[in-house]
Design a protein around this motif. Structure first.
Motif, mmCIF file in Angstrom:
data_model
loop_
_atom_site.group_PDB
_atom_site.id
_atom_site.type_symbol
_atom_site.label_atom_id
_atom_site.label_comp_id
_atom_site.label_asym_id
_atom_site.label_seq_id
_atom_site.Cartn_x
_atom_site.Cartn_y
_atom_site.Cartn_z
ATOM 1 N N PRO A 1 42.374 29.798 -41.069
ATOM 2 C CA PRO A 1 41.302 30.397 -41.557
ATOM 3 C C PRO A 1 41.435 31.477 -42.531
ATOM 4 O O PRO A 1 42.596 31.924 -42.462
ATOM 5 N N TYR A 12 33.435 24.894 -38.300
ATOM 6 C CA TYR A 12 33.988 25.571 -39.504
ATOM 7 C C TYR A 12 34.757 24.350 -39.908
ATOM 8 O O TYR A 12 35.497 23.705 -39.314
ATOM 9 N N GLN A 46 32.184 35.183 -45.317
ATOM 10 C CA GLN A 46 32.292 34.251 -44.886
ATOM 11 C C GLN A 46 33.761 33.500 -44.740
ATOM 12 O O GLN A 46 34.347 33.312 -45.307
ATOM 13 N N GLN A 54 36.531 30.724 -44.198
ATOM 14 C CA GLN A 54 36.867 29.513 -44.387
ATOM 15 C C GLN A 54 37.964 29.128 -44.069
ATOM 16 O O GLN A 54 38.976 29.834 -43.790
#
Length: 115
Positions: free
Chosen positions: A24, A104, A1, A3
Motif C-alpha cells: 500500500p 482495495y 486515498q 492505493q
C-alpha cells in the motif's frame, strides 16, 4: 486515498519465473486477507491465490504447485512467486486487500509468457 502498488510484472519465456509484489501507498489497518487476481483479454477476472491474516492460503487449481503466495505482515506486503510459467498465465495481475470492511485494488501489472 491509499492505493495498492504492484511491481514485478514483465515478459518471460515459458518455464520461466516472476515474482510480483504489492504494497500500500499508505497505512492500512486490520487487514484480514490479501489476494492476487488476474484477467486475460476477453475473460473475467479470476482469483489466483489468497492468504488470510492467519496465514491460510488458497490457490486456483490451474496454478497449484507452481505459484506461491506469501506476505510480510510488518510491511503489509503480499508476494506472488510464479514458477514454471505457461502461455496461459498471460494476463494482467491485480492484488486486493480486504481490511476493516473495505476492499482495495491495485492498478494491475502485465505478465506475458511467450516464446
Amino acid at each position: 486515498q491509499v492505493q495498492l502498488v504492484e511491481s514485478g510484472g514483465g515478459s518471460v519465456q515459458p518455464g520461466g519465473s516472476l515474482r510480483l509484489s504489492c504494497a500500500p501507498s499508505g497505512s492500512i489497518f486490520s487487514i484480514v486477507a490479501m489476494g492476487w487476481y488476474r484477467q486475460a483479454p476477453g475473460k473475467q477476472r479470476e482469483l489466483v491465490a489468497s492468504i488470510t491474516s492467519g496465514g491460510s492460503t488458497n490457490y486456483a487449481d490451474s496454478v497449484k504447485g507452481r505459484f506461491t503466495i506469501s506476505r510480510d505482515n510488518a510491511k503489509n506486503t503480499v508476494y506472488l512467486q510464479m514458477n514454471s510459467l505457461k502461455p496461459e498465465d498471460t494476463a494482467v495481475y491485480y492484488c486486493k486487500f480486504e481490511a476493516a470492511g473495505r476492499r482495495y485494488w491495485g492498478q494491475g501489472t502485465q505478465v506475458t509468457v511467450s516464446s
